[in-house]
Design an enzyme around this catalytic site. Sequence first.
Site: not given
Ligand code: CO
Length: 193
Positions: A43, A48, A91-92, A133-134, A137
């Site tokens: 995701g 991000q 998380c990236l 989660h996304e 953001h």
């Molecule tokens: Co994330």
Amino acid sequence: MQIVKYPHPTLRHQSKPLRRVDNDLVRLVRQMFDLMYENKGIGLAANQVDLPYRLFVISLEGDAAKKDLELVFINPVLSQRKGMEEKEEGCLSFPGIYAPVRRPEKVTVSAYNLSGQEVRIEASGMLARCVQHEFDHRDGKLFIDRVAEPDLQKIERKLEALEREFFDDRSRGLIPPDDRVVSRLAELEALRT
Ligand code: CO
């Protein structure tokens, strides 16, 4: 396009709804998927990649060959949260950091896709977790904000290491100062939101 890491200010930005789907947005979403696969993610949210939009992409197997699994969420809204479950998340924007997060087990998400159609999904399991989660953001909320104190202590050192890396990159001119980041986000918002 590149993934910004914690504590980059765009990760704390409250993003705005997109006005329309056009070819530029289609290209941007393609770049987001490609970047996500390159980084072994499932995701990725616009915040991000340093963009102030209420937009995220998910592909649960993280497999670039499986385009039919790709999901795009534009201007998402969550409702009907049910149950509660604790699972480990990463998380990236926090490479190498994982911690348990409590979230509702099921959630309904409504959003626009790239055809401009409104889609409604009743998500459970991994998809429900990933969507939530996304979704966070887009409001500048991060998974570490939802980690309980004892677990947060366990990742504190790694978070501090990321902070040092960020400020080191900034002192070398690789990351612009806060006011430049903010004015760039405002310009993008004026164009598309
Ligand atoms: Co994330």
